[in-house]
Design a protein around this motif. Structure first.
Motif, short mmCIF file in Angstrom:
data_model
loop_
_atom_site.label_atom_id
_atom_site.label_comp_id
_atom_site.label_asym_id
_atom_site.label_seq_id
_atom_site.Cartn_x
_atom_site.Cartn_y
_atom_site.Cartn_z
N LYS A 1 -10.90 6.55 -10.33
CA LYS A 1 -10.37 6.89 -11.73
C LYS A 1 -11.35 6.22 -12.80
N GLY A 2 -12.80 6.46 -12.51
CA GLY A 2 -13.43 6.09 -13.49
C GLY A 2 -14.09 4.52 -13.41
N LYS A 3 -13.65 3.84 -12.60
CA LYS A 3 -14.06 2.44 -12.53
C LYS A 3 -14.62 2.22 -11.18
N SER A 4 -15.87 1.18 -11.10
CA SER A 4 -16.29 1.10 -10.14
C SER A 4 -15.74 -0.23 -9.29
N ARG A 5 -15.60 0.15 -8.02
CA ARG A 5 -14.83 -0.67 -7.02
C ARG A 5 -15.55 -0.90 -5.77
N LYS A 6 -15.30 -2.21 -5.20
CA LYS A 6 -15.96 -2.63 -4.08
C LYS A 6 -15.02 -3.50 -3.36
N SER A 7 -14.92 -3.20 -1.84
CA SER A 7 -14.31 -4.26 -1.19
C SER A 7 -15.04 -4.59 0.12
N GLU A 8 -15.19 -5.79 0.33
CA GLU A 8 -16.12 -6.50 1.46
C GLU A 8 -14.96 -6.80 2.58
N PHE A 9 -15.72 -6.84 3.96
CA PHE A 9 -15.08 -7.07 4.91
C PHE A 9 -16.15 -7.92 5.61
N ARG A 10 -15.94 -9.30 5.77
CA ARG A 10 -16.69 -10.38 6.52
C ARG A 10 -16.25 -10.64 7.69
N TYR A 11 -16.87 -9.69 8.89
CA TYR A 11 -16.39 -9.79 10.15
C TYR A 11 -17.09 -11.07 10.82
N LYS A 12 -16.42 -11.63 11.93
CA LYS A 12 -17.13 -12.42 12.99
C LYS A 12 -16.66 -12.12 14.34
N ARG A 13 -17.68 -12.00 15.06
CA ARG A 13 -17.51 -11.45 16.56
C ARG A 13 -16.45 -12.06 17.19
N GLN A 14 -15.60 -11.31 18.12
CA GLN A 14 -14.46 -12.11 18.81
C GLN A 14 -14.73 -12.07 20.34
#
Length: 158
Positions: A145-158
């Motif tokens: 909708k015209g806005k920059s977005r970013k979502s991060e996913f910081r994973y650790k090995r299980q």
């Protein structure tokens, strides 16, 4: 001035070579994602699991686990070659009419792998960064909708 052009040409060729190398054998390039990865959130845990298939494609599943321990599959994933290019393909539960959406590998620099689909509503880019044996950073980004977005996913090995 000639040196600047020479350095620019060398940097371009190094980047091109690493991208060509990733396109040739994606199963080796993306082997760092294999296994099970987890990330704690306020709503529970996000888990991403990857395996290599006999045909050299990589398959993954992402799901959420709530505080009660109930799990919900959120998407199925694949990294595979289509023609000469490598794609990250995702089927998200209850989105896109159940159809798979693919993102083309456009960059493989410094252990950062960028997949892009500019025609998709959101995200337009999916990125994975190899941060060593036990950590991996992934993020989605683009415009919504015209806005920059970013979502991060910081994973650790299980």
């Amino acid at each position: 001035m000639k040196r600047i052009y020479l350095y620019a040409l060398i940097l371009f060729l190094v980047g091109f070579y690493s991208n060509v190398k990733a396109q040739k054998d994606s199963s080796k390039t993306f082997s760092f994602v294999l296994g099970s990865w987890g990330m704690q959130t306020p709503k529970g845990k996000i888990v991403e699991q990857w395996k290599q298939n006999p045909d050299k494609t990589l398959s993954g599943k992402s799901y959420r686990i709530n505080a009660k321990g109930d799990s919900l599959l959120t998407e199925t994933l694949q990294i595979r070659k289509i023609g000469k290019d490598v794609f990250y393909c995702s089927t998200v539960a209850h989105q896109n009419e159940g159809k798979e959406v693919c993102f083309k590998l456009i960059s493989t620099k410094d252990q950062i792998y960028i997949f892009e689909n500019v025609a998709h509503d959101f995200p337009q880019r999916i990125v994975y960064q190899n941060q060593g044996k036990n950590e991996m950073l992934a993020w989605i980004e683009g415009e919504l909708k015209g806005k920059s977005r970013k979502s991060e996913f910081r994973y650790k090995r299980q």
